[in-house]
Write an enzyme that holds these catalytic residues in place. Sequence first.
Site, mmCIF file in Angstrom:
data_model
loop_
_atom_site.group_PDB
_atom_site.id
_atom_site.type_symbol
_atom_site.label_atom_id
_atom_site.label_comp_id
_atom_site.label_asym_id
_atom_site.label_seq_id
_atom_site.Cartn_x
_atom_site.Cartn_y
_atom_site.Cartn_z
ATOM 1 N N CYS A 132 -8.140 -1.829 -38.692
ATOM 2 C CA CYS A 132 -7.468 -0.636 -38.174
ATOM 3 C C CYS A 132 -8.093 -0.200 -36.847
ATOM 4 C CB CYS A 132 -7.559 0.486 -39.200
ATOM 5 S SG CYS A 132 -6.924 2.052 -38.588
ATOM 6 N N CYS A 135 -8.522 3.528 -36.374
ATOM 7 C CA CYS A 135 -9.645 4.158 -37.075
ATOM 8 C C CYS A 135 -10.969 3.847 -36.372
ATOM 9 C CB CYS A 135 -9.761 3.644 -38.502
ATOM 10 S SG CYS A 135 -8.205 3.453 -39.351
ATOM 11 N N ASP A 136 -11.117 2.627 -35.889
ATOM 12 C CA ASP A 136 -12.451 2.170 -35.489
ATOM 13 C C ASP A 136 -12.601 1.823 -34.010
ATOM 14 O OD1 ASP A 136 -13.242 2.368 -38.179
ATOM 15 O OD2 ASP A 136 -12.325 0.432 -38.607
#
Length: 310
Positions: A132, A135-136
Amino acid sequence: MNRKVIIIGSGPAGLTAATYAARANLKPLVFEGAQPGGQLTITTDVENYPGFPDGIMGPDLMDKFRDQAKRFGAECHFKHVTKVDFGSHPFKVWVADETYLSDSIIIATGATARLLGLESEKELMGHGVSACATCDGFFFKDKKVFVVGGGDSAMEEANFLTKFASDVQIIHRRDELRASKIMQDRVINNPKVSIQWNTTLENIEGSIDDGVSAVVLRDTISGDVRMEKCDGVFLAIGHTPNTELFDNFLDLDNKKYICTKNNSTKTSLSGIFACGDVQDSIYRQAITAAGSGCMAAMDAEKYLESIESS
Ligand code: NAP
């Protein structure tokens, strides 16, 4: 208490079904699952959802979906269904040791990101390996990262990662991308992204303490193996439908997606309906999921009318 309809899942499909079912006065109970709001909650800009000409952030869009369903009386619980029994009517749904009964069920459990199955990928997940970018990506400022895959997701992730990383390299196992033309063009025109064709990821080097340090790549034509330094690896190789709970009760296709009957959301079992990515391996868009969520609520409403009048 016997419910009229329980909805399992809370992406665009589940929450649209909730809005329609609530407006039909079916008082739906929604179990939001492990990822409330579904896959759009791990996306940034959604640019192709009609009605938002300037785009909207995925999590914001899903909050709006939920607010709309709740406005008409849908009950949304942040709970994860652990077991079902569709063998007799009313259908049974469990959340750990709590049992719920319902005359109809709408399944909208979506799909989950696929992984390559490498030991190192599992070990370093969250330590330089991710599925993701939204997200990261932030953790890779001015770093070099690899993105695995050749579909729209890989293109989207690669482009997004250039907001942070200085060097983004796509690893694709063939010499042709699967992604749509517009997504391909964005990548090709992005000077921070390059593509390594005919290449597979064989291993990821690194440690839990220090993160990813390198990848081992294989040229699929020559068979040559090489190691390249990098700081992160993002996997974008498609999705698996979340159907394990239903395997014993419903017909699934060879990729484990729930089979639905033509032009409807009816599954192989009367009273059980499926919508969104859990039954769609082709379109997989928020708007198509939402459309099928609407269909599921209408199909459930008709089914409930038919059992009441019989
Ligand atoms: P996808 O279209 O199935 O693409 C998966 C990619 O990963 C393919 O290029 C595939 O290679 C590769 N792959 C699969 N297994 C692999 C493995 N074991 N090793 C190496 N490579 C592997 O999945 P997706 O990109 O997640 O897209 C899914 C759907 O969502 C599509 O319909 C897409 O259009 C849609 N989507 C749309 C958008 C958008 O419009 N903004 C964004 C994301 C996704 P091969 O090509 O060789 O099979």
